[in-house]
Design a protein around this motif. Structure first.
Motif, mmCIF file in Angstrom:
data_model
loop_
_atom_site.group_PDB
_atom_site.id
_atom_site.type_symbol
_atom_site.label_atom_id
_atom_site.label_comp_id
_atom_site.label_asym_id
_atom_site.label_seq_id
_atom_site.Cartn_x
_atom_site.Cartn_y
_atom_site.Cartn_z
ATOM 1 N N PRO A 135 0.614 -1.149 -0.067
ATOM 2 C CA PRO A 135 0.033 0.076 -0.034
ATOM 3 C C PRO A 135 0.588 0.908 -0.302
ATOM 4 O O PRO A 135 -0.129 1.792 0.113
ATOM 5 N N VAL A 136 2.361 1.762 0.596
ATOM 6 C CA VAL A 136 3.630 2.137 0.443
ATOM 7 C C VAL A 136 4.166 2.491 -0.757
ATOM 8 O O VAL A 136 4.355 1.341 -0.979
ATOM 9 N N PRO A 137 4.561 3.794 -1.752
ATOM 10 C CA PRO A 137 4.827 3.640 -2.781
ATOM 11 C C PRO A 137 6.632 3.722 -2.326
ATOM 12 O O PRO A 137 6.586 4.132 -0.979
ATOM 13 N N ASN A 138 7.708 3.585 -3.283
ATOM 14 C CA ASN A 138 8.674 3.532 -2.565
ATOM 15 C C ASN A 138 9.731 4.383 -3.436
ATOM 16 O O ASN A 138 10.716 3.709 -3.808
ATOM 17 N N ARG A 139 9.121 5.695 -3.659
ATOM 18 C CA ARG A 139 9.202 7.048 -3.845
ATOM 19 C C ARG A 139 10.438 7.778 -2.787
ATOM 20 O O ARG A 139 10.990 7.783 -3.147
ATOM 21 N N THR A 140 9.894 7.033 -1.629
ATOM 22 C CA THR A 140 11.084 7.374 -0.602
ATOM 23 C C THR A 140 10.915 6.094 0.217
ATOM 24 O O THR A 140 10.328 5.202 0.406
ATOM 25 N N SER A 141 12.252 6.635 1.237
ATOM 26 C CA SER A 141 12.657 5.112 2.573
ATOM 27 C C SER A 141 11.746 6.059 3.406
ATOM 28 O O SER A 141 11.841 7.087 3.873
ATOM 29 N N SER A 142 12.354 5.209 4.466
ATOM 30 C CA SER A 142 12.074 6.334 6.074
ATOM 31 C C SER A 142 13.492 6.710 6.229
ATOM 32 O O SER A 142 13.396 7.410 7.685
ATOM 33 N N CYS A 179 18.062 -3.469 0.305
ATOM 34 C CA CYS A 179 16.870 -4.674 1.295
ATOM 35 C C CYS A 179 16.215 -3.649 2.976
ATOM 36 O O CYS A 179 16.806 -2.615 2.422
ATOM 37 N N ALA A 180 14.987 -4.324 2.746
ATOM 38 C CA ALA A 180 14.624 -3.294 4.400
ATOM 39 C C ALA A 180 14.175 -4.696 5.309
ATOM 40 O O ALA A 180 13.349 -5.774 4.789
ATOM 41 N N GLU A 233 18.668 -0.398 3.563
ATOM 42 C CA GLU A 233 18.079 1.299 3.313
ATOM 43 C C GLU A 233 16.705 1.960 3.505
ATOM 44 O O GLU A 233 15.881 2.356 3.200
ATOM 45 N N ASP A 234 15.981 0.444 4.109
ATOM 46 C CA ASP A 234 14.685 1.428 4.283
ATOM 47 C C ASP A 234 13.832 0.359 5.109
ATOM 48 O O ASP A 234 14.325 -0.726 5.352
ATOM 49 N N ALA A 235 13.006 0.735 6.128
ATOM 50 C CA ALA A 235 12.408 0.177 6.819
ATOM 51 C C ALA A 235 10.296 -0.558 6.571
ATOM 52 O O ALA A 235 9.704 -0.221 6.276
#
Length: 329
Positions: A135-142, A179-180, A233-235
């Motif tokens: 449901p969340v786009p990956n244009r940004t990361s945490s 990875c996340a 690189e992300d949560a």
């Protein structure tokens, strides 16, 4: 009346010794009854009472000599017990079911971090659009509001539009092996209150309240006999607070992606030959444990690249210093 009491006591004694019952009951009973002639002189009420006592003793005697059948126990089922039985009878798919706890995982001798085994692994990519299970786009990361821009563009997952682990349209400016994991050490201001106590390297990696101590951390991921190395690189997936799994001994929580506990990039997928949803093992590694490979060549955030640039800068400065130094005659 005394003869009846005597008979009653003898009958009770006979009943207390089953092994002698058949031999003694006839003799004792018959020897007691002749003395009961005095019953004739008793009043009718007393006679009736005495006979009742005697008959009660006789009936109890024969009741003791007859084996009784045990009545089956009655079991009551409540709604809770029925529901529990239904729950226990369910067969869970090993991929879709993730138990909440497992026994403590101990690292092998000489290892700082243990392998987390049989973790459901899914594929994600920078620039990914929202979908049913994402449901969340990956244009940004945490940790990066301009993740897609800083990476250099859309990390196209289509194998037909990739070569040498990167998209054919551009050369990424960050490590394509990323990875996340479902934990974010950052809060709106500073770090989460538990972070200093649960992130093993927090103290050594701390650079101030605005910088994550988890971003860019290296992990090893293996499938079969192949191991790849990627940077955190992300949560995610789905959660950003599950430190008990990321740093502890819990298993990933159930979610829409069959209990996935690790997201990996298309480059990681291609190196390991993963399916869209697969199962891998992973663990944290110190940078000193990471060998050179396709994960060590690209990216402004890549520790290998950063170290090479520092080394190159040092060499350039040394050369410049020598070339500009006055010649001593």
């Amino acid at each position: 009346m005394g003869c009846l009491v005597t008979a009653h006591l003898k009958l009770a004694a006979i009943g207390a010794h089953p092994r002698h019952r058949e031999r003694a009951k006839k003799e004792d009973l018959m020897s007691s009854f002749p003395r009961c002639a005095e019953l004739i002189e008793m009043k009718p009420g007393k006679i009736a009472h005495a006979i009742a006592v005697l008959l009660s003793s006789i009936s109890s005697l024969f009741a003791d000599s007859t084996p009784s059948k045990a009545e089956p126990a009655k079991v009551k089922f409540s709604k809770k017990s029925n529901k529990l039985s239904e729950d226990l009878s369910l067969k869970a798919d090993p991929i879709s079911f993730s138990p909440g706890h497992v026994s403590a995982i101990r690292p092998d001798p000489g290892q700082r971090y243990p392998w987390k085994k049989s973790i459901v692994t899914t594929i994600f990519w920078i620039g990914e659009q929202p979908s049913g299970n994402n449901p969340v786009p990956n244009r940004t990361s945490s940790w990066d509001k301009d993740w897609t821009k800083n990476y250099g563009g859309f990390d196209d997952p289509n194998p037909a539009r990739r070569s040498n682990y990167i998209p054919v349209k551009f050369t990424p400016r960050q490590n394509p092996f990323y990875c996340a994991l479902p934990y974010n050490d950052k809060a709106h201001t500073g770090h989460r209150p538990e972070a200093p106590g649960v992130v093993p390297w927090f103290k050594e990696a701390y650079q101030g309240p605005a910088i994550s101590t988890c971003k860019d951390r290296w992990i090893a991921i293996r499938k079969g006999n192949r191991t790849v190395y990627a940077q955190w690189e992300d949560a995610g997936p789905f959660r950003t607070d599950h430190w008990q799994y990321v740093f502890g001994n819990e298993r990933p929580k159930p979610n829409l992606n069959k209990g996935a506990g690790l997201d990996v990039s298309p480059a990681v997928r291609d190196y390991l030959g993963l399916n869209e949803t697969d199962v891998t093992d992973w663990k944290f590694v110190d940078f000193s444990e990471v060998p050179h490979g396709p994960w060590s060549t690209l990216g402004d955030n890549n520790t290998f690249v950063i170290n090479e640039r520092k080394k190159g800068k040092t060499l350039a400065e040394a050369w410049f210093s020598r070339s500009t130094s006055p010649v001593v005659k």
